[in-house]
Design a protein around this motif. Structure first.
Motif, PDB file in Angstrom:
ATOM      1  N   PHE A  62       0.873  -1.174   0.000  1.00 34.04           N
ATOM      2  CA  PHE A  62       0.000   0.000   0.000  1.00 34.04           C
ATOM      3  C   PHE A  62       0.905   1.217   0.000  1.00 34.04           C
ATOM      4  CE2 PHE A  62      -4.418  -1.272   1.120  1.00 34.04           C
ATOM      5  CZ  PHE A  62      -4.214  -2.641   1.231  1.00 34.04           C
ATOM      6  N   SER A  63       0.817   2.026  -1.032  1.00 33.92           N
ATOM      7  CA  SER A  63       1.728   3.154  -1.102  1.00 33.92           C
ATOM      8  C   SER A  63       0.985   4.460  -1.306  1.00 33.92           C
ATOM      9  CB  SER A  63       2.716   2.955  -2.254  1.00 33.92           C
ATOM     10  OG  SER A  63       3.614   4.034  -2.317  1.00 33.92           O
ATOM     11  N   ALA A  64       1.403   5.463  -0.552  1.00 42.67           N
ATOM     12  CA  ALA A  64       0.941   6.818  -0.856  1.00 42.67           C
ATOM     13  C   ALA A  64       1.806   7.333  -2.001  1.00 42.67           C
ATOM     14  CB  ALA A  64       1.113   7.709   0.370  1.00 42.67           C
ATOM     15  N   GLY A  65       1.280   8.250  -2.787  1.00 37.86           N
ATOM     16  CA  GLY A  65       2.083   8.857  -3.838  1.00 37.86           C
ATOM     17  C   GLY A  65       3.033   9.886  -3.250  1.00 37.86           C
ATOM     18  N   LEU A  66       4.006  10.280  -4.069  1.00 42.22           N
ATOM     19  CA  LEU A  66       5.044  11.201  -3.587  1.00 42.22           C
ATOM     20  C   LEU A  66       4.456  12.499  -3.024  1.00 42.22           C
ATOM     21  CD1 LEU A  66       8.066  11.964  -3.300  1.00 42.22           C
ATOM     22  CD2 LEU A  66       7.968  12.822  -5.655  1.00 42.22           C
ATOM     23  N   LEU A  67       3.416  13.027  -3.671  1.00 40.10           N
ATOM     24  CA  LEU A  67       2.895  14.336  -3.234  1.00 40.10           C
ATOM     25  C   LEU A  67       1.631  14.244  -2.377  1.00 40.10           C
ATOM     26  CD1 LEU A  67       3.500  16.525  -6.441  1.00 40.10           C
ATOM     27  CD2 LEU A  67       4.959  16.287  -4.429  1.00 40.10           C
ATOM     28  N   CYS A  68       1.208  13.031  -2.019  1.00 38.96           N
ATOM     29  CA  CYS A  68       0.045  12.907  -1.130  1.00 38.96           C
ATOM     30  C   CYS A  68       0.374  13.546   0.219  1.00 38.96           C
ATOM     31  CB  CYS A  68      -0.305  11.441  -0.893  1.00 38.96           C
ATOM     32  SG  CYS A  68      -0.957  10.597  -2.332  1.00 38.96           S
ATOM     33  N   GLY A  69      -0.605  14.221   0.766  1.00 38.60           N
ATOM     34  CA  GLY A  69      -0.386  14.853   2.064  1.00 38.60           C
ATOM     35  C   GLY A  69       0.107  16.294   1.949  1.00 38.60           C
ATOM     36  N   THR A  70       0.519  16.693   0.741  1.00 37.81           N
ATOM     37  CA  THR A  70       0.824  18.102   0.497  1.00 37.81           C
ATOM     38  C   THR A  70      -0.491  18.774   0.072  1.00 37.81           C
ATOM     39  OG1 THR A  70       1.204  18.001  -1.892  1.00 37.81           O
ATOM     40  CG2 THR A  70       3.042  17.350  -0.474  1.00 37.81           C
ATOM     41  N   PRO A  71      -0.514  20.102  -0.050  1.00 40.43           N
ATOM     42  CA  PRO A  71      -1.778  20.736  -0.466  1.00 40.43           C
ATOM     43  C   PRO A  71      -2.090  20.602  -1.964  1.00 40.43           C
ATOM     44  CG  PRO A  71      -0.356  22.283   0.722  1.00 40.43           C
ATOM     45  CD  PRO A  71       0.476  21.100   0.370  1.00 40.43           C
ATOM     46  N   ALA A  72      -1.329  19.834  -2.717  1.00 37.19           N
ATOM     47  CA  ALA A  72      -1.615  19.680  -4.149  1.00 37.19           C
ATOM     48  C   ALA A  72      -3.017  19.091  -4.326  1.00 37.19           C
ATOM     49  CB  ALA A  72      -0.572  18.791  -4.804  1.00 37.19           C
ATOM     50  N   THR A  73      -3.889  19.872  -4.921  1.00 33.36           N
ATOM     51  CA  THR A  73      -5.296  19.482  -5.058  1.00 33.36           C
ATOM     52  C   THR A  73      -5.441  18.138  -5.765  1.00 33.36           C
ATOM     53  OG1 THR A  73      -6.003  21.782  -5.093  1.00 33.36           O
ATOM     54  CG2 THR A  73      -7.482  20.183  -6.125  1.00 33.36           C
ATOM     55  N   GLY A  74      -6.247  17.265  -5.187  1.00 38.36           N
ATOM     56  CA  GLY A  74      -6.560  15.980  -5.830  1.00 38.36           C
ATOM     57  C   GLY A  74      -5.475  14.930  -5.688  1.00 38.36           C
ATOM     58  N   VAL A 209       3.704  16.771   7.201  1.00 33.22           N
ATOM     59  CA  VAL A 209       4.358  16.473   5.930  1.00 33.22           C
ATOM     60  C   VAL A 209       4.943  17.797   5.438  1.00 33.22           C
ATOM     61  CG1 VAL A 209       3.978  15.856   3.520  1.00 33.22           C
ATOM     62  CG2 VAL A 209       2.882  14.522   5.325  1.00 33.22           C
ATOM     63  N   ASN A 210       6.233  17.811   5.187  1.00 34.58           N
ATOM     64  CA  ASN A 210       6.909  19.074   4.850  1.00 34.58           C
ATOM     65  C   ASN A 210       7.094  19.227   3.347  1.00 34.58           C
ATOM     66  OD1 ASN A 210       7.551  19.853   7.667  1.00 34.58           O
ATOM     67  ND2 ASN A 210       8.656  17.911   7.575  1.00 34.58           N
ATOM     68  N   VAL A 211       7.112  20.462   2.890  1.00 34.96           N
ATOM     69  CA  VAL A 211       7.469  20.710   1.495  1.00 34.96           C
ATOM     70  C   VAL A 211       8.735  21.554   1.451  1.00 34.96           C
ATOM     71  CG1 VAL A 211       5.147  20.444   0.560  1.00 34.96           C
ATOM     72  CG2 VAL A 211       5.903  22.697   1.296  1.00 34.96           C
ATOM     73  N   ALA A 212       9.469  21.421   0.333  1.00 37.36           N
ATOM     74  CA  ALA A 212      10.809  22.013   0.271  1.00 37.36           C
ATOM     75  C   ALA A 212      10.762  23.536   0.122  1.00 37.36           C
ATOM     76  CB  ALA A 212      11.595  21.390  -0.870  1.00 37.36           C
ATOM     77  N   ARG A 213       9.966  24.015  -0.831  1.00 35.97           N
ATOM     78  CA  ARG A 213       9.893  25.472  -1.053  1.00 35.97           C
ATOM     79  C   ARG A 213       8.434  25.902  -0.934  1.00 35.97           C
ATOM     80  NH1 ARG A 213      13.603  23.931  -5.128  1.00 35.97           N
ATOM     81  NH2 ARG A 213      12.274  24.510  -6.861  1.00 35.97           N
ATOM     82  N   PRO A 214       8.053  26.212   0.328  1.00 35.87           N
ATOM     83  CA  PRO A 214       6.634  26.386   0.664  1.00 35.87           C
ATOM     84  C   PRO A 214       5.875  27.421  -0.167  1.00 35.87           C
ATOM     85  CG  PRO A 214       7.984  26.357   2.652  1.00 35.87           C
ATOM     86  CD  PRO A 214       8.935  26.367   1.510  1.00 35.87           C
ATOM     87  N   GLU A 215       6.393  28.647  -0.247  1.00 35.01           N
ATOM     88  CA  GLU A 215       5.638  29.700  -0.950  1.00 35.01           C
ATOM     89  C   GLU A 215       5.420  29.319  -2.410  1.00 35.01           C
ATOM     90  OE1 GLU A 215       4.284  32.619  -0.004  1.00 35.01           O
ATOM     91  OE2 GLU A 215       5.064  32.903   2.032  1.00 35.01           O
ATOM     92  N   GLU A 216       6.483  28.821  -3.019  1.00 35.17           N
ATOM     93  CA  GLU A 216       6.416  28.452  -4.429  1.00 35.17           C
ATOM     94  C   GLU A 216       5.406  27.320  -4.633  1.00 35.17           C
ATOM     95  OE1 GLU A 216      10.296  27.463  -5.979  1.00 35.17           O
ATOM     96  OE2 GLU A 216       9.390  26.480  -7.720  1.00 35.17           O
ATOM     97  N   SER A 556       9.788  19.685  -7.879  1.00 38.09           N
ATOM     98  CA  SER A 556      10.941  20.447  -7.376  1.00 38.09           C
ATOM     99  C   SER A 556      10.590  21.173  -6.084  1.00 38.09           C
ATOM    100  CB  SER A 556      11.395  21.485  -8.401  1.00 38.09           C
ATOM    101  OG  SER A 556      11.752  20.873  -9.601  1.00 38.09           O
ATOM    102  N   ALA A 557       9.500  21.946  -6.130  1.00 37.47           N
ATOM    103  CA  ALA A 557       9.142  22.750  -4.957  1.00 37.47           C
ATOM    104  C   ALA A 557       8.625  21.880  -3.818  1.00 37.47           C
ATOM    105  CB  ALA A 557       8.095  23.789  -5.338  1.00 37.47           C
ATOM    106  N   GLY A 558       7.993  20.767  -4.163  1.00 36.19           N
ATOM    107  CA  GLY A 558       7.405  19.904  -3.141  1.00 36.19           C
ATOM    108  C   GLY A 558       8.426  18.986  -2.498  1.00 36.19           C
ATOM    109  N   ALA A 559       9.098  18.199  -3.343  1.00 32.32           N
ATOM    110  CA  ALA A 559       9.985  17.164  -2.808  1.00 32.32           C
ATOM    111  C   ALA A 559      11.437  17.623  -2.741  1.00 32.32           C
ATOM    112  CB  ALA A 559       9.874  15.899  -3.664  1.00 32.32           C
ATOM    113  N   GLY A 560      11.712  18.807  -3.312  1.00 32.69           N
ATOM    114  CA  GLY A 560      13.087  19.298  -3.284  1.00 32.69           C
ATOM    115  C   GLY A 560      14.028  18.532  -4.191  1.00 32.69           C
TER     116      GLY A 560
END
Lengths: 673, 178
Positions: A62-74, A209-216, A556-560
């Motif tokens: 069972f795997s979450a995707g790389l950007l799950c848990g970030t604010p990326a819609t959907g 869950v942290n993102v690398a470049r938050p504002e961007e 880039s901005a999410g996972a650095g």
């Protein structure tokens, strides 16, 4: 610090009851992103081809995707991978809902199940506290019911639960995993979960869950939201209603079912009913839906309302999305009221809404042909609806003939014999397909059906219109704001595509263009499957908010991770090849890359051969569909080519892309000239 | 300190429970906005808005965090609205001892909605594309009181949890160490 991902997996050995938290290798994230990509790597490394689907050595990841848990819609998808009991190949089925983000918040990217529990259990993951708990009291409980019971038992209303029903417990080859309004249904992964004696996985997380470049990153999310708003106000013209907007096909919202009911096949994918959709039926079905539907609902962090809570009169509430609305109705030649009612039972039992109705319709056909008799089907009801309920119960309990039918049309036909295989006519790689039969071969769809290893057409199509628009002005209008294309040439392909004449199917788009189109469509799905993005906002609809131009920025901005279009395309190709390699190692070859014989009435063997040959070469595969040594090494998959050589799958003479075709092919080429 | 009556713009969020699709985008962006540095981390468990949801019973109530409550109240009643049963707590904004809502997951300190100070509209409203949350400004006559500082809110919470004496002792001990 790891960004977007947590950097940890949960390794659960069910045989010994051992639980470990294991750090993952950040280099794997660069090479395979996450989700399907990194899961495929684990499947390659740890599940050799000798392992049977029901062996304790098979894994369920069972795997979450790389950007799950970030604010990326959907971005909320859970990708489940295992070896499928039905295809005996890699199954990777996705579910939306709320599970994957919750897993991230609990501090894990993946849950890796191995071994087999002696008794029925469920897992409870609550941040750092992980337990294997007794589930004997949940034996036989419905998949929806179980989610509720576990939340109550844990006194955790916010726990997200993925559960199997009776079908999974009894290893029905098309058993699903259900979770909220979503399910991971294709490939029978619920059966492998059941084989491991895991009834459910409940998860609750309260970590960051942290993102690398938050504002961007948030700026990018905002752009997507604004685009969604704009796109919803500007539906696409010239396509059927369910394809005009974003999201999964809006089956819960749209009442007009003329297109599905008159173009898709009824029964065991047999009969097209032109003129079926009358005003009377439209009125009746609209009423049925409006009475049963309580609310349109969404998955985590997504404004699209692709699902609904459904309460058929006098029955418990369940959730539904997409085309399950009609699969039972049409397979049983019945009406929407029946479809919604039996889907309630089927969802609790936990079966795939595509395969299950077709298997049942197949059984009825066999009975009508005298291949199955009253001995096989004692007290078989007279009416179709009654027969469907009867068969569903037999299948999920594996009682009598149900034990055979539980393995799907392909395997059931092998066991039944007496010519039953002619009736198992709608499978690819032994897996039931959409009930669709068409006239003229479409080269794009031919390649997608043949080579799509998720084995569901909706999981490879998208992006490029399904059919040409009749007028050039309409096409010009369409390409004007088509920013999603990876290259301007796609616009030209579409502009020149005509309904009739020289530039029409099957010979247009040409083989080369078709390769470009199929590869683009497939690539976007594979990227989604690694990031955890819902196809409904990305790879499936026309002109989606996520595409090859903004995805690298999100990563880039999410996972650095430094990412550009080229690097992202390379990564997607890498794990797509790895999926292929897993299947090749399990015996899949060119012979398996084909649509159902009767999918199109008008077939073109030479053209089809040319299409496959061209596509294989385009993909870096040899004529048997095996990735070549040269290509594998170029993709940093040297360990795969090494394994292929060791196993004799590739030989030294075959390791280069075969410029010269084998003798038999050469003849065909000459004849054409 | 009591002040005089004054006209004031009151910021409100209108909540339409019938429009809520249960997606929790409001929670997502709220936790990101209040992270430090801003948007650097995401964790709905830190959010100052919560969707009280029970999908199978069609209960979807977005609630913004209000005042901290020292003790739990007697509110265990049930409301039936349009045939749906709600716990009284489903509408309550308090961070209170009887439930997990509106508390920092690590420290247990109470959370409170600040209407995203500095933004045109609270972020939860901006991210709610289905319009379950809409922003409204009203002019009201209110009695001015001095704003409680963040530190003071936190200290009060700690004091009620551990007792003021214990807090003072701890502060004394800590300052000695330094």
């Amino acid at each position: 610090m790891r960004y977007a991902e947590t950097g940890y997996h949960l390794e659960i050995d069910l045989t010994r009851g051992n639980i470990e938290r294991v750090e993952s290798d950040p280099r794997d994230t660069e090479l395979y992103l996450g989700g399907l990509g990194t899961s495929a790597k684990i499947m390659w490394d740890r599940v050799p081809p000798e392992v049977n689907p029901f062996s304790p050595d098979n894994l369920v990841i069972f795997s979450a995707g790389l950007l799950c848990g970030t604010p990326a819609t959907g971005c909320n998808r859970t990708i489940v991978t295992t070896i499928s009991p039905q295809t005996e190949l890699l199954a990777f089925s996705m579910m939306g809902g709320f599970w994957a983000p919750e897993l991230k918040y609990a501090g894990y990217d993946k849950v890796i199940l191995r071994g087999k529990s002696p008794d029925l259990v469920y897992l409870w993951i609550h941040n750092d506290q992980v337990e294997i708990r007794d589930a004997s009291h949940l034996h036989g409980k419905g998949a929806v019911e179980t989610q509720d019971l576990i939340r109550k038992e844990l006194n955790e209303p916010k726990a997200q639960v993925a559960a199997i029903g009776l079908a999974g417990e009894n290893r029905v080859f098309y058993a699903s995993i259900e979770q909220g309004r979503s399910s991971a249904s294709r490939g029978g992964i619920g059966a492998v979960m059941g084989d491991k004696r895991v009834k459910a996985i409940a998860v609750r997380g309260t970590k960051d869950v942290n993102v690398a470049r938050p504002e961007e990153f948030l700026g990018l999310c905002k752009e997507v939201l604004d685009y969604i708003k704009w796109r919803e106000e500007n539906p696409i013209k010239g396509v059927m209603p369910i394809l005009t907007g974003l999201g999964s096909p809006q089956e819960m919202k749209v009442h007009d079912e003329k297109w599905h009911t008159e173009n898709f096949m009824w029964g065991n994918s047999r009969e097209r009913r032109k003129g079926f959709w009358t005003e009377e039926i439209a009125k009746e079905w609209t009423e049925t839906m409006e009475n049963a539907r309580t609310r349109l609902v969404s998955c985590y962090n997504c404004p699209m309302e692709c699902g609904a809570t459904i309460t058929p009169p006098g029955m418990p509430t369940y959730m539904m999305k997409c085309f399950t609305k009609l699969t039972y109705t049409m397979a049983a030649f019945s009406d929407l009221d029946f479809g919604l009612k039996i889907a309630q039972k089927a969802t609790e039992y936990g079966v795939d809404g595509f395969s299950a109705p077709q298997v049942m319709a197949f059984a009825i056909e066999l009975y009508e042909e005298g291949i199955l008799t009253d001995d096989d089907l004692p007290e078989f009801p007279e009416d179709n609806e009654g027969r469907f309920y009867y068969l569903l119960d037999k299948i999920v309990r594996r009682e009598g003939i149900g034990d055979v039918l539980a393995e799907g049309t392909y395997w059931a036909a092998q066991k039944i014999g007496k010519g039953a295989d002619k009736f198992a006519h709608n499978t690819i790689k032994k897996h039931e397909q959409l009930p669709l039969k068409l006239s003229m071969l479409n080269p794009i769809y031919f390649l997608m059906y043949s080579t799509g290893e998720k084995i569901n057409i909706t999981q490879i199509e998208g992006q490029f219109p399904q059919a040409p628009f009749p007028k050039r002005e309409q096409r010009e209008e369409f390409v004007k704001d088509w920013i999603q294309v990876p290259d301007e040439k796609f616009k030209q392909y579409f502009l020149d595509w005509e309904l009739r004449g020289e530039n029409s199917i099957p010979y247009y788009p040409t083989a080369e263009m078709t390769c470009d189109i199929v590869d683009w469509q497939e690539r976007m799905h594979y990227i989604d499957d690694a990031l955890g993005m819902c196809a409904g906002l990305s790879s499936f609809p026309l002109k989606p908010p996520y595409h090859i131009h903004n995805y690298p920025k999100f990563i880039s901005a999410g996972a650095g991770i430094d990412m550009d279009e080229e690097k992202l395309t390379e990564a997607a190709k890498r794990y797509r090849t790895l999926v292929r390699a897993i299947n090749i190692r399990r015996g899949m070859r060119r012979k398996d890359d084909k649509p159902p014989e009767n999918h199109w009435k008008k077939r073109f063997p030479e053209l089809e051969k040319e299409l496959l040959d061209t596509y294989y070469k385009y993909k870096g595969w040899n004529n048997e569909g095996i990735p070549t040594k040269e290509y594998l090494d170029k993709m940093d998959l040297g360990y795969v080519s090494e394994d292929f050589l060791k196993r004799g799958i590739l030989t030294d003479s075959e390791d280069a892309p075969s410029e010269e075709a084998p003798a038999e092919n050469a003849t065909v080429e000459e004849e054409k000239v | 300190m009591k002040g005089e009556k004054k006209k004031k713009i009151v910021k409100t969020i209108k909540i339409d429970v019938d429009k809520c699709n249960g997606c929790r985008a409001c929670e997502v962006v709220c936790s990101a906005f209040h992270a430090s540095p801003k948007y650097s981390s995401n964790n709905p468990a830190r959010s100052r808005i919560r969707v009280i949801r029970d999908p199978l019973r069609d209960v979807y109530v977005p609630v913004c965090a209000g005042e901290y409550a020292v003790a739990e109240c007697a509110g265990r009643d049930k409301y039936t609205i349009d045939g749906k049963e709600y716990d009284e707590c489903a509408f309550c904004r308090a961070s209170c001892p009887s439930r997990q809502e509106f508390k920092e997951p690590d420290s247990g300190l109470p959370l409170k909605c600040d209407m995203c100070e500095g933004e045109d509209e609270p972020l939860c409203v901006q991210w709610c594309l289905v319009d379950a949350l809409t922003y409204e400004e009203r002019e009201e006559e209110v009695e001015e009181t001095e704003e409680q500082e963040e530190l003071e809110i936190g200290l009060e919470a700690l004091a009620s949890k551990y007792g003021l004496q214990k807090i003072m002792e701890t502060v004394a001990r800590l300052s000695k160490k330094e």
